[in-house]
Every structure is written in C-alpha cells, then in structure tokens.
Design an enzyme around this catalytic site. Structure first.
Site, PDB file in Angstrom:
ATOM      1  CB  CYS A   1     -28.903   8.358 -24.049  1.00  0.00           C
ATOM      2  SG  CYS A   1     -27.554   8.576 -25.228  1.00  0.00           S
TER       3      CYS A   1
ATOM      4  CG  HIS B   1     -27.826   3.459 -23.821  1.00  0.00           C
ATOM      5  ND1 HIS B   1     -27.577   3.191 -22.487  1.00  0.00           N
ATOM      6  CD2 HIS B   1     -27.795   4.636 -24.193  1.00  0.00           C
ATOM      7  CE1 HIS B   1     -27.392   4.292 -21.971  1.00  0.00           C
ATOM      8  NE2 HIS B   1     -27.578   5.260 -22.744  1.00  0.00           N
TER       9      HIS B   1
END
Length: 363
Positions: free
Chosen positions: A337, A321
C-alpha cells in the site's frame, strides 16, 4: 371635175378616214404596261374628237409570315427561366439543366457526386412544357414534377450514413514525461437520413445544383477533458505522491512523501483508479497473505494500521491510507500500500473522488 365626181371623191375620203380612226382606237397604247396615258382621235365627217384613256397601276401588299410561338416572358419551369424561348428550345435547356450532377458534402474534402440518373429520377418534361406554352401571364412559375426511385435514394443515403458516421472519442489520461495529461475529446456525428433524403429530392425537383451540405446530429463524448479533474502520480522509486489538476494544461497541486511496498511486497506498477473511499476504516487481514496469518480485524481507532482514511485502488488489496507509523514515511516499508501521514491523507481524501486515475511508476 364635174359636181357628181366631186361628191363621190369626198365620200370615199370620208369612208377611209373612218376606217383608220377605228383601227387606231382599238390598238394598245405604248406605256400601257407602266401606267402612262395615251390619246385616241375619232373623226366623224369634218369633226374630230379626242378621248383620254387612263390605265391605273395595280399593287399587291406582301403577306407577313408568322414566326414560331414563344413562351411568355419570365415563365420558369422548375426554377429555370424559359420565357421568350420556343417549346423546343425550352425543352433542350430544361433537360440539360436537369441532367447536371449534384454534389453532396459530408465534410471538408469529403464530396460525393451523384447524377439524377443514379437516383432513378424521372422528370415530367412534357407536362411542364405544355403548361408553359399555354400560360399567358408573364413570370408564371411552372413546377417540374419529378419522380425519384425511393429504394435507390434510401440506399444512397444509408451508404452515406455509414460512410460519414463517426463515434465520439472520450478524453483519456496519459503520461508524458511522468506528467499526466488529457487527450482531446472528439464529438461524434450521425447523419440525419430522413432530412437528407428530403433535401436531395428537393434539389432534383428545383434543379438546384449548388453543393448540398449533408445534415448531421452531433454526438457528445461521455468523458471530456474538463471532466477528468484530478489525477495522482505515485513515484515508487522516490516514494512520492503527486496530485495534479487536469485541464488544458496539467497543474501540479501538491507533492507528498509517502511509504511504498518493501521489496518482498512491491507496490504494483501501472494505471489504476480509486474504487472506494472509507472514512475511519476497519482493517481486515488480506486473504492468503502469510504476513497477516492469524491476524484479526482491527476497528477504527488510534491503533488502526490504516489511520483515519482509506482510498482503495483497482489493484487488489492496495490502497492509499494513513498510518500511525510516521517513521516509515519516505521508505519502502509497507506490504504494497501507499502510506501517508494522517493529516495529509485526510486532506487528500477531500480532493479526489471514486474514479480518480492513479499512475504508479518506477521513478
């Protein structure tokens, strides 16, 4: 001598001559057996006559013996030429040719040899030979009726179908020296059993014994090397994300600096794939995470920790992301992440699809 004695003597001589002439006339001539001619002389009084007797030779024509009956020229039985042969010779030839084995070819080096006897084949030789012996027309094609055991033929073909069946092999993605590559896809095949049965039966009936290539349907794989498209490799140790275009040769498209998980929340290693893509996502606190306790969902906008794009992986709560914290890029700073600069993640979002493979390695 007195006149009376002379007359008596002459009469006696005449009588004796008549007796001798009669004996000579009745005796066989010397060459009568080989057809020569003899003369017989008859004396009557003072006059003698000669009669020629001729015996003609006798000849008998030899009888011609009849040869065996031959089959008309050019006649065939089940494809075998038998013209000019006797029925017995034709029988021996046709039986010998019919008994030859049949080679079934399932592929390079995959040959199966069967005999007519293996298949319970029963040829009607007598019927064909009788017809071949009767026909007068040269070149007549006499069929050979053949009965085959249907159960034996079906069992053979079924066993061949199982033996030569091959499932298709999908192309898969693997790493070699940290570079992704696609394995070769392999089509499968399935035996056309009904067509194979007919072909075997026809070969028996026509006495053809050339190698018979078995018929197959090709079964295409669901995934070919050309369908893999793109792949991502994330090097956790050096905080890099690399996008590859997968084809016959893998091509590196672009490399990005990223942020990965800190030591308390390491980014997981392994092979994953993108399972969802969100444009302008909401951020939701991961369930059960102590660091997100008491946090509330954050809508899209400048303060959203996911930036403007989210690409979720098959690893729980892990995704690629964007981030408003550009200072974290190049470090192990996330909660697991993979963070990217917002312009870069927006570009990557357009290059990949759901299902794109993602390798995360420790390098």
């Amino acid at each position: 001598m007195s006149r009376g004695m002379s007359i008596a003597a002459f009469s006696a001589c005449a009588a004796a001559g008549a007796v001798v002439a009669a004996l000579l006339a009745t005796a066989p001539g010397a060459g009568a057996d080989d057809g020569t001619t003899t003369a017989a002389t008859t004396t009557t009084g003072a006059t003698s006559t000669t009669t020629a007797a001729t015996t003609a030779p006798t000849t008998t024509a030899p009888k011609l013996s009849k040869g065996p009956k031959l089959i008309a020229a050019g006649v065939t039985i089940g494809g075998t030429l038998v013209g000019g042969l006797t029925v017995g010779e034709a029988r021996e030839l046709v039986q010998t040719r019919f008994a030859r084995p049949l080679t079934l070819v399932g592929g390079p080096g995959a040959n199966i040899v069967v005999t007519p006897k293996d298949l319970g084949a029963t040829p009607h030789f007598d019927q064909a030979l009788n017809l071949a012996a009767r026909v007068k027309r040269p070149g007549y094609l006499v069929p050979l009726k053949v009965e085959v055991s249907r159960p034996k033929l079906e069992r053979l073909v079924s066993s061949l179908g199982a033996r030569f069946h091959r499932d298709p092999v999908d192309a898969t993605l693997k790493l070699r020296n940290l570079t992704p590559f696609a394995t070769k896809d392999v089509p499968g095949r399935r035996l056309k059993e009904v067509i194979a049965e007919r072909a075997i039966f026809l070969a028996l009936k026509t006495q053809k014994r050339d190698p018979l290539a078995l018929p197959f349907d090709m079964v295409e794989p669901e995934v070919t090397s050309g369908q893999i498209g793109k792949a991502i490799v994330i090097r956790r140790g050096s905080n890099k994300l690399m996008l590859y275009d997968i084809g016959k040769k893998s091509k590196l498209v672009r490399t990005f600096q990223v942020a990965t998980g800190r030591s308390q929340y390491p980014t997981p290693l392994g092979k994953f794939e993108i399972v969802n893509k969100w444009l302008n996502p909401w951020w939701y606190p991961p369930a059960g995470s102590a660091w997100a306790a008491n946090s509330k969902p954050i809508p899209p906008g400048p303060g959203n920790p996911l930036g403007t794009r989210w690409m979720g992986l098959s690893a729980p709560y892990v995704g690629i992301h964007g981030t408003p914290d550009s200072a974290s890029i190049g470090y192990s700073a996330s909660h697991g992440c993979i963070r990217m600069l917002i312009p870069q993640v927006e570009w990557l979002f357009t290059q990949v699809d759901v299902g794109t493979p993602v390798f995360i390695v420790s390098a």
